[in-house]
Motif scaffolding. Structure first.
Motif, PDB file in Angstrom:
ATOM      1  N   PRO A 185       0.823  -1.212   0.000  1.00  0.00           N
ATOM      2  CA  PRO A 185       0.000   0.000   0.000  1.00  0.00           C
ATOM      3  C   PRO A 185       0.858   1.263   0.000  1.00  0.00           C
ATOM      4  CG  PRO A 185      -0.772  -1.574   1.639  1.00  0.00           C
ATOM      5  CD  PRO A 185       0.542  -2.089   1.150  1.00  0.00           C
ATOM      6  N   GLY A 186       0.296   2.323  -0.590  1.00  0.00           N
ATOM      7  CA  GLY A 186       0.929   3.625  -0.520  1.00  0.00           C
ATOM      8  C   GLY A 186       1.623   4.090  -1.773  1.00  0.00           C
ATOM      9  N   GLY A 187       1.898   3.184  -2.702  1.00  0.00           N
ATOM     10  CA  GLY A 187       2.589   3.575  -3.915  1.00  0.00           C
ATOM     11  C   GLY A 187       1.636   4.010  -5.009  1.00  0.00           C
ATOM     12  N   ILE A 188       2.200   4.245  -6.185  1.00  0.00           N
ATOM     13  CA  ILE A 188       1.413   4.738  -7.307  1.00  0.00           C
ATOM     14  C   ILE A 188       0.379   3.721  -7.781  1.00  0.00           C
ATOM     15  CG2 ILE A 188       3.082   3.975  -9.051  1.00  0.00           C
ATOM     16  CD1 ILE A 188       2.481   6.536 -10.594  1.00  0.00           C
ATOM     17  N   LEU A 189       0.723   2.420  -7.704  1.00  0.00           N
ATOM     18  CA  LEU A 189      -0.235   1.391  -8.096  1.00  0.00           C
ATOM     19  C   LEU A 189      -1.418   1.364  -7.135  1.00  0.00           C
ATOM     20  CD1 LEU A 189       2.016  -1.653  -9.136  1.00  0.00           C
ATOM     21  CD2 LEU A 189       1.158   0.223 -10.542  1.00  0.00           C
ATOM     22  N   ASP A 190      -1.128   1.518  -5.868  1.00  0.00           N
ATOM     23  CA  ASP A 190      -2.173   1.525  -4.848  1.00  0.00           C
ATOM     24  C   ASP A 190      -3.126   2.696  -5.062  1.00  0.00           C
ATOM     25  OD1 ASP A 190      -3.651   1.157  -2.487  1.00  0.00           O
ATOM     26  OD2 ASP A 190      -2.243   2.379  -1.334  1.00  0.00           O
ATOM     27  N   GLN A 221      26.917  13.499  -7.641  1.00  0.00           N
ATOM     28  CA  GLN A 221      27.622  12.221  -7.770  1.00  0.00           C
ATOM     29  C   GLN A 221      27.422  11.637  -9.164  1.00  0.00           C
ATOM     30  OE1 GLN A 221      26.453   9.642  -4.498  1.00  0.00           O
ATOM     31  NE2 GLN A 221      26.380  11.398  -3.110  1.00  0.00           N
ATOM     32  N   VAL A 222      26.324  12.021  -9.813  1.00  0.00           N
ATOM     33  CA  VAL A 222      26.063  11.684 -11.210  1.00  0.00           C
ATOM     34  C   VAL A 222      25.634  12.967 -11.905  1.00  0.00           C
ATOM     35  CG1 VAL A 222      25.396   9.277 -10.752  1.00  0.00           C
ATOM     36  CG2 VAL A 222      23.646  11.083 -10.723  1.00  0.00           C
ATOM     37  N   GLU A 223      25.760  12.968 -13.221  1.00  0.00           N
ATOM     38  CA  GLU A 223      25.414  14.178 -13.971  1.00  0.00           C
ATOM     39  C   GLU A 223      23.951  14.240 -14.376  1.00  0.00           C
ATOM     40  OE1 GLU A 223      29.603  13.509 -14.000  1.00  0.00           O
ATOM     41  OE2 GLU A 223      28.000  12.202 -14.705  1.00  0.00           O
ATOM     42  N   VAL A 224      23.308  13.079 -14.470  1.00  0.00           N
ATOM     43  CA  VAL A 224      21.952  13.005 -15.027  1.00  0.00           C
ATOM     44  C   VAL A 224      21.080  12.120 -14.145  1.00  0.00           C
ATOM     45  CG1 VAL A 224      20.606  12.450 -17.097  1.00  0.00           C
ATOM     46  CG2 VAL A 224      23.001  13.167 -17.326  1.00  0.00           C
ATOM     47  N   LEU A 225      19.821  12.483 -14.043  1.00  0.00           N
ATOM     48  CA  LEU A 225      18.821  11.644 -13.368  1.00  0.00           C
ATOM     49  C   LEU A 225      17.708  11.346 -14.360  1.00  0.00           C
ATOM     50  CD1 LEU A 225      17.466  10.338 -10.860  1.00  0.00           C
ATOM     51  CD2 LEU A 225      16.452  12.588 -10.374  1.00  0.00           C
ATOM     52  N   ILE A 226      17.392  10.068 -14.528  1.00  0.00           N
ATOM     53  CA  ILE A 226      16.218   9.670 -15.303  1.00  0.00           C
ATOM     54  C   ILE A 226      15.270   8.977 -14.344  1.00  0.00           C
ATOM     55  CG2 ILE A 226      15.338   8.328 -17.250  1.00  0.00           C
ATOM     56  CD1 ILE A 226      18.024   8.560 -18.590  1.00  0.00           C
ATOM     57  N   ASP A 227      14.121   9.575 -14.151  1.00  0.00           N
ATOM     58  CA  ASP A 227      13.148   9.019 -13.211  1.00  0.00           C
ATOM     59  C   ASP A 227      11.754   9.467 -13.617  1.00  0.00           C
ATOM     60  OD1 ASP A 227      12.122   7.627 -11.078  1.00  0.00           O
ATOM     61  OD2 ASP A 227      13.325   8.626  -9.548  1.00  0.00           O
ATOM     62  N   ASN A 228      10.742   8.862 -12.964  1.00  0.00           N
ATOM     63  CA  ASN A 228       9.363   9.162 -13.358  1.00  0.00           C
ATOM     64  C   ASN A 228       8.933  10.550 -12.912  1.00  0.00           C
ATOM     65  OD1 ASN A 228       8.225   8.990 -10.633  1.00  0.00           O
ATOM     66  ND2 ASN A 228       8.615   6.807 -10.796  1.00  0.00           N
ATOM     67  N   LEU A 229       7.797  10.988 -13.431  1.00  0.00           N
ATOM     68  CA  LEU A 229       7.351  12.361 -13.191  1.00  0.00           C
ATOM     69  C   LEU A 229       6.987  12.621 -11.738  1.00  0.00           C
ATOM     70  CD1 LEU A 229       5.248  13.204 -16.371  1.00  0.00           C
ATOM     71  CD2 LEU A 229       7.676  13.581 -15.912  1.00  0.00           C
ATOM     72  N   ALA A 230       6.609  11.565 -11.020  1.00  0.00           N
ATOM     73  CA  ALA A 230       6.301  11.756  -9.601  1.00  0.00           C
ATOM     74  C   ALA A 230       7.519  12.268  -8.850  1.00  0.00           C
ATOM     75  CB  ALA A 230       5.815  10.437  -8.991  1.00  0.00           C
ATOM     76  N   ALA A 255      -1.248  12.135  -8.097  1.00  0.00           N
ATOM     77  CA  ALA A 255      -0.288  11.037  -8.023  1.00  0.00           C
ATOM     78  C   ALA A 255       0.698  11.062  -9.184  1.00  0.00           C
ATOM     79  CB  ALA A 255      -1.025   9.700  -8.011  1.00  0.00           C
ATOM     80  N   MET A 256       0.639  12.107 -10.019  1.00  0.00           N
ATOM     81  CA  MET A 256       1.511  12.259 -11.187  1.00  0.00           C
ATOM     82  C   MET A 256       1.282  11.163 -12.220  1.00  0.00           C
ATOM     83  SD  MET A 256       2.858  14.961 -10.072  1.00  0.00           S
ATOM     84  CE  MET A 256       3.205  15.795  -8.535  1.00  0.00           C
ATOM     85  N   ILE A 257       0.031  10.711 -12.335  1.00  0.00           N
ATOM     86  CA  ILE A 257      -0.340   9.742 -13.369  1.00  0.00           C
ATOM     87  C   ILE A 257      -1.053  10.490 -14.476  1.00  0.00           C
ATOM     88  CG2 ILE A 257      -1.650   7.647 -13.904  1.00  0.00           C
ATOM     89  CD1 ILE A 257      -1.614   7.026 -10.887  1.00  0.00           C
ATOM     90  N   ASP A 258      -0.620  10.295 -15.704  1.00  0.00           N
ATOM     91  CA  ASP A 258      -1.313  10.889 -16.838  1.00  0.00           C
ATOM     92  C   ASP A 258      -2.507  10.007 -17.194  1.00  0.00           C
ATOM     93  OD1 ASP A 258      -0.292  13.320 -17.826  1.00  0.00           O
ATOM     94  OD2 ASP A 258       1.503  12.311 -18.537  1.00  0.00           O
ATOM     95  N   PRO A 259      -3.745  10.471 -16.966  1.00  0.00           N
ATOM     96  CA  PRO A 259      -4.889   9.650 -17.362  1.00  0.00           C
ATOM     97  C   PRO A 259      -4.894   9.480 -18.880  1.00  0.00           C
ATOM     98  CG  PRO A 259      -5.563  11.483 -15.947  1.00  0.00           C
ATOM     99  CD  PRO A 259      -4.158  11.754 -16.384  1.00  0.00           C
ATOM    100  N   VAL A 260      -5.318   8.318 -19.344  1.00  0.00           N
ATOM    101  CA  VAL A 260      -5.348   8.076 -20.785  1.00  0.00           C
ATOM    102  C   VAL A 260      -6.744   8.317 -21.330  1.00  0.00           C
ATOM    103  CG1 VAL A 260      -3.479   6.408 -20.695  1.00  0.00           C
ATOM    104  CG2 VAL A 260      -5.829   5.619 -20.476  1.00  0.00           C
ATOM    105  N   ALA A 261      -6.824   8.566 -22.632  1.00  0.00           N
ATOM    106  CA  ALA A 261      -8.128   8.692 -23.279  1.00  0.00           C
ATOM    107  C   ALA A 261      -8.797   7.330 -23.295  1.00  0.00           C
ATOM    108  CB  ALA A 261      -7.953   9.216 -24.707  1.00  0.00           C
ATOM    109  N   ALA A 262     -10.101   7.322 -23.157  1.00  0.00           N
ATOM    110  CA  ALA A 262     -10.856   6.063 -23.140  1.00  0.00           C
ATOM    111  C   ALA A 262     -10.603   5.281 -24.418  1.00  0.00           C
ATOM    112  CB  ALA A 262     -12.351   6.358 -22.978  1.00  0.00           C
TER     113      ALA A 262
END
Length: 348
Positions: free
Chosen positions: A63-68, A222-231, A312-319
């Motif tokens: 519980p508590g994450g984006i899937l939840d 410590q690193v030059e770049v971060l790739i992570d989700n929009l949340a 929750a930083m989720i992009d809803p999709v079109a139906a």
């Protein structure tokens, strides 16, 4: 006058036994016809009475994450639409495979659904040799809920102000740039590897166990770049601690609309983004799948659901239909699999 013989009379008149035989054959033919349409009638009746009891959505994580958040938001909307309880149950562990396997082995009646994702249905099946389910055969897609793109981010001091400049810099400094990502096999990791392959970049991937460690490494230079989700990205970008150069989705995110996609920044067709969807066990009647799809589509269209997703930083999709979702996921599975194979990615 010519008269008929007794034998000729018997050949032209109906015998009681013959009439009875014809009646039996006619009844049998009718029953065969009913047998042919019985499954269709049963499906229609099943859809009209479904659901007759509570539905459960299995979340294969804690519980508590984006899937939840996605599961509980959609479950609440479905409950209102269907007039029956839709409950969320958690079966976490083994990289989401425990929950997914539970649904794969559940009765195919529409009452047990999986909150699926790119992790459980696209990545793990291609990274885990002994996974207990077949992602392509054991599930039927019901509805896409939303996507969660990744962003390519750097510190404000990094000598690139857009994605084109970033690519040029990395190419001019081969082997000297490293990027952090939150987990091996995550959509951020796969996006970084896909970018390395398509843009022909020589940079180093540095995995962490979660977004917190990856973010700390980036902010601490410590690193030059971060790739992570929009949340992870949006709060840091909004306050200026990192600058987003591009997002990995097929089109710009409504949550970060000012940031271009990699596809529109010189690499057409680039698309690696996480997704969240609902799936049923294989064999679930199409009428039930379609009813669930329609219910979820109505739920996603409500302002309440869209607001919860955006928080929750989720992009809803079109139906969209379950059939189109099936085609999308099959294509995505092949795309991710190609990146994994070419990059020789494996779980350590």
């Amino acid at each position: 006058m010519q008269t008929s013989s007794p034998s000729s009379v018997r050949s032209t008149q109906s015998h009681p036994a013959d009439a009875q035989t014809r009646r039996v054959l006619l009844v049998a033919a009718a029953l065969c016809g009913l047998g042919a349409v019985a499954p269709a009638i049963a499906q229609q009746n099943g859809a009209s009475t479904f659901p007759a009891r509570p539905i459960q959505i299995i979340v294969p994580s804690t519980p508590g994450g984006i899937l939840d958040i996605a599961a509980r938001t959609v479950a609440n909307g479905m409950s209102r639409e269907l007039g029956k309880p839709v409950v969320v149950d958690y079966k976490a562990g083994a990289g989401q495979t425990i929950g997914a396997n539970f649904v794969a082995k559940a009765p195919a009646d529409g009452y047990t659904l999986l909150l699926g994702s790119n992790v459980s249905l696209a990545v793990n099946p291609q990274l885990m040799p002994n996974i207990p389910y077949n992602a392509a055969k054991d599930f039927i897609p019901v509805a896409m809920l939303g996507t969660n793109a990744n962003a390519v981010m750097v510190l404000p001091s990094f000598p690139a102000n857009n994605f084109t400049e970033f690519v040029d810099y990395v190419r001019k400094n081969p082997g000297k740039v490293s990027y952090a990502h939150p987990n091996l096999g995550s959509s951020a990791h796969i996006a970084g590897e896909a970018l390395r392959q398509q843009a022909q970049l020589d940079y180093l991937a540095v995995p962490f166990k979660g977004s917190a460690g990856a973010t700390t490494a980036a902010l601490g230079s410590q690193v030059e770049v971060l790739i992570d989700n929009l949340a992870t990205a949006i709060p840091l970008v909004k306050v200026g601690r990192l600058k987003a150069l591009a997002v990995t989705s097929v089109k710009r995110s409504a949550l970060l609309p000012e940031v271009p996609t990699i596809a529109e920044s010189g690499f057409p067709g680039f698309h690696i983004a996480g997704w969240i969807s609902i799936h049923a066990p294989a064999g679930t009647p199409s009428s039930v799948v379609n009813k669930l799809n329609e219910t979820i589509r109505r739920t996603l269209a409500t302002p309440e659901t869209r607001q919860q997703f955006e928080r929750a930083m989720i992009d809803p999709v079109a139906a969209d239909s379950a059939q189109n979702l099936d085609r999308y996921l099959k294509a995505d599975y092949e795309t991710w699999g190609s990146v994994i194979q070419k990059g020789n990615i494996h779980l350590e």
